[in-house]
Design a protein around this motif. Structure first.
Motif, short mmCIF file in Angstrom:
data_model
loop_
_atom_site.label_atom_id
_atom_site.label_comp_id
_atom_site.label_asym_id
_atom_site.label_seq_id
_atom_site.Cartn_x
_atom_site.Cartn_y
_atom_site.Cartn_z
N LEU A 1 3.13 6.29 4.78
CA LEU A 1 2.51 7.49 4.68
C LEU A 1 1.49 7.92 3.65
O LEU A 1 0.85 8.86 3.41
N CYS A 2 1.47 6.75 2.74
CA CYS A 2 0.50 7.16 1.56
C CYS A 2 -0.66 6.06 1.61
O CYS A 2 -0.73 5.05 2.00
N ASN B 1 -3.44 17.56 1.27
CA ASN B 1 -2.78 16.49 0.97
C ASN B 1 -2.40 16.73 -0.49
O ASN B 1 -3.16 17.34 -1.32
N ILE C 1 -1.12 11.56 0.37
CA ILE C 1 -0.30 11.76 1.39
C ILE C 1 -0.61 13.34 2.05
O ILE C 1 -0.45 14.09 1.35
#
Length: 235
Positions: free
Chosen positions: A165-166, A146, A175
């Motif tokens: 996506l975060c 990540n 992310i």
């Protein structure tokens, strides 16, 4: 057999910044109740991270066997230390002994039944089904890594980036590296129409070779360090 009974030694002064950290911080015996209280999206994040941990543990072999073999030696060392110490140090070693005693139970049938009763597989439906919108590709070398996202907005300071996506909240948003670098349709690296926003992406890429093997590539490391110093002076 009772679940893990050793109390936490340190209390975290701050609340976890994302659902995954919240899930990890909870005792195994409390995780089912916590999971049921989560939203649908939060449950997806937890399932994705559990699949990641399971995959990485499998890739590193039977780590529990190695720990169990080491346990007897560590327990003897701990008991010798208890006999020779007093005060706070003895309290620390007594706590360590409780943990080691728990580890000794790992190979028993009783402990195996306890593990099955509180394992995520016992209460999370669909844990084995990968989600293509969230899961990384395990065939890639950067699987499971990540990056961190920090966003600032003019006049507001640090803010949470609202992006599919975060995950998490400022200043601990995360992310997937694969999604950040190789998802051209959704990556937040794309230029934003919001000109008052600054996005900072932190990708961990420390080379630990020299730290793990002292003396290896010392000259190369010195050369890189000298080069960096020269570049700093130029700027």
């Amino acid at each position: 057999m009772q679940p893990y009974i050793v109390e936490d030694q340190y209390a975290d002064p701050g609340l976890p910044a994302d659902v995954w950290a919240t899930f990890l911080a909870a005792r195994f015996s409390k995780r089912e109740e916590l999971y049921e209280s989560l939203s649908s999206h939060e449950k997806k994040i937890v399932k994705k991270e559990l699949r990641r941990i399971r995959y990485l543990r499998g890739a590193h072999g039977a780590w529990r066997d190695g720990v169990s073999l080491k346990c007897k030696e560590e327990l003897h060392r701990c008991e010798v230390g208890i006999a020779r110490s007093s005060g706070y140090r003895r309290q620390e070693l007594n706590r360590e002994r409780l943990i080691l005693k728990q580890i000794q139970q790992w190979s028993t049938q009783q402990y195996a039944r306890l593990q099955r009763s509180i394992s995520p597989e016992s209460y999370i439906i669909g844990l084995d089904a990968a989600d293509d919108t969230l899961d990384d590709n395990p065939t890639e070398s950067n699987y499971g890594y990540n990056g961190w996202v920090i966003t600032f907005r003019k006049g507001e300071g640090g803010v949470t980036l609202n992006h599919p996506l975060c995950h998490g909240r400022f200043r601990h948003q995360k992310i997937s590296m694969q999604r950040l670098l190789y998802d051209p349709s959704q990556t937040p690296l794309k230029r934003s129409a919001e000109r008052s926003q600054l996005r900072y992406f932190h990708l961990q890429a420390n080379n630990m070779l020299a730290a793990c093997h002292p003396g290896v590539h010392d000259r190369k490391a010195e050369g890189v360090g000298g080069h960096m110093q020269r570049r700093k002076r130029k700027f």
